[in-house]
Design a protein around this motif. Structure first.
Motif, short mmCIF file in Angstrom:
data_model
loop_
_atom_site.label_atom_id
_atom_site.label_comp_id
_atom_site.label_asym_id
_atom_site.label_seq_id
_atom_site.Cartn_x
_atom_site.Cartn_y
_atom_site.Cartn_z
N SER A 102 -1.15 1.09 7.82
CA SER A 102 -1.24 1.44 9.24
C SER A 102 -0.98 0.24 10.16
CB SER A 102 -2.61 2.06 9.56
OG SER A 102 -3.64 1.16 9.22
N ASN A 103 -1.36 -0.94 9.72
CA ASN A 103 -1.11 -2.15 10.51
C ASN A 103 0.30 -2.66 10.20
OD1 ASN A 103 -0.98 -4.87 11.47
ND2 ASN A 103 -3.22 -4.91 11.56
N SER A 104 1.18 -2.58 11.18
CA SER A 104 2.57 -2.94 10.95
C SER A 104 2.74 -4.41 10.56
CB SER A 104 3.40 -2.66 12.21
OG SER A 104 3.39 -1.28 12.50
N LEU A 105 1.88 -5.29 11.08
CA LEU A 105 1.98 -6.71 10.75
C LEU A 105 1.69 -6.94 9.27
CD1 LEU A 105 0.24 -8.24 13.91
CD2 LEU A 105 2.69 -7.92 13.48
N GLY A 125 7.57 -0.73 13.31
CA GLY A 125 6.32 -0.96 14.00
C GLY A 125 6.18 -2.37 14.54
N THR A 126 5.25 -2.55 15.48
CA THR A 126 5.03 -3.87 16.07
C THR A 126 3.60 -4.38 15.88
OG1 THR A 126 4.57 -2.83 18.22
CG2 THR A 126 6.83 -3.58 17.81
N ASP A 127 2.62 -3.49 15.77
CA ASP A 127 1.23 -3.91 15.54
C ASP A 127 0.47 -2.76 14.92
OD1 ASP A 127 0.59 -2.17 17.70
OD2 ASP A 127 0.88 -3.79 19.14
N ASP A 128 -0.88 -2.82 14.94
CA ASP A 128 -1.67 -1.76 14.31
C ASP A 128 -1.72 -0.50 15.14
OD1 ASP A 128 -3.12 -3.04 16.25
OD2 ASP A 128 -5.05 -2.85 15.21
N LEU A 129 -1.42 -0.57 16.45
CA LEU A 129 -1.41 0.62 17.30
C LEU A 129 -0.01 1.21 17.39
CD1 LEU A 129 -2.93 2.51 19.25
CD2 LEU A 129 -2.37 0.91 21.10
N HIS A 158 4.59 -4.48 2.42
CA HIS A 158 5.54 -3.39 2.19
C HIS A 158 6.72 -3.53 3.16
CE1 HIS A 158 1.75 -1.91 0.57
NE2 HIS A 158 2.44 -1.03 -0.15
N PRO A 159 7.54 -4.56 2.99
CA PRO A 159 8.59 -4.86 3.96
C PRO A 159 9.65 -3.77 4.13
CG PRO A 159 8.88 -6.15 1.95
CD PRO A 159 7.55 -5.50 1.85
N ASP A 160 9.77 -2.87 3.16
CA ASP A 160 10.77 -1.80 3.25
C ASP A 160 10.21 -0.51 3.84
OD1 ASP A 160 12.73 -3.42 2.08
OD2 ASP A 160 12.07 -2.88 0.06
#
Length: 221
Positions: A108-111, A126-130, A117-119
């Motif tokens: 869920s957290n894009s960072l 995504g940009t962040d967890d939101l 999981h880079p793929d």
């Protein structure tokens, strides 16, 4: 000496009953412009997009949808973000759709997704967890509830495939279809397609018999 072909071990073993599972996918407000690219990845990953709609939820509707997150510190920010613009809601189908979709979208957290999981979709878009690009149901119960929320008219049932589909066809479809094709060969109509369609409508075994008298009301002058 018997001339009948012997069944192989694979042919004699019963096939497992496999069902097409459904899950809900959301493309979040800031990624709607990338919907076509994301949908292409979804289809190429083996999913079928069963239903799709573009919808702009109100803050109240978002609160209802994310009711299981109520009381958490990020809840106001989440509902404000998800109601900030239109989203794309999709009901996806495939074998083990819920787990495969969650694997495709990543943490869920894009960072964190970018590291582990880079793929995944969240790592890519995504940009962040939101603002993590997409949403996925985490279990069967949540998938059922969320699909009904976004598509109130939908009927959620497991779709049989494999041996289960063969059993269904053998019990409910083939007998009626065989009867229609047999009669078609006897009648030899000029337009066989229309004739067979009319015959199937007339002999539909699921069509209830109307035993009551139909009363037509005539408007008073």
């Amino acid at each position: 000496m018997s001339l009948e072909p012997q069944q192989t071990m694979e042919q004699s073993m019963p096939l497992p009953q496999i069902y097409v599972e459904r899950t809900l996918a959301l493309i979040k407000p800031d990624l709607v412009h990338k919907a076509e690219d994301i949908e292409d990845i979804i289809v190429r990953s083996g999913f079928s997009i069963i239903q799709k709609r573009k919808i702009h939820l109100s803050p109240e509707q978002c609160s209802d949808f994310y009711s299981d997150q109520y009381g958490k510190m990020f809840f106001p920010s989440l509902t404000a973000y998800m109601s900030s613009g239109p989203i794309i809601a999709m009901a996806l189908g495939r074998y083990k759709a819920i787990s495969y979709w969650n694997e495709l979208i990543g943490p869920s957290n894009s960072l964190k997704a970018k590291e582990s999981h880079p793929d995944s979709l969240r790592a890519i878009y995504g940009t962040d967890d939101l603002r993590n690009a997409v949403h996925g149901s985490y279990c069967y119960t949540s998938a059922e509830r969320e699909i009904r929320f976004m598509f109130p008219e939908v009927i959620i049932e497991p779709v049989p495939i494999g041996q289960a589909a063969k059993d269904y066809l053998g019990l409910f479809v083939n007998p009626t279809l065989l009867g229609g094709l047999t009669e078609l060969c006897k009648q030899k109509p000029a337009d066989p397609y229309t004739w067979l369609a009319d015959w199937l409508l007339k002999h539909n075994p699921n069509k209830p018999d109307l035993l009551h008298q139909i009363i037509v009301e005539v408007p008073k002058e």
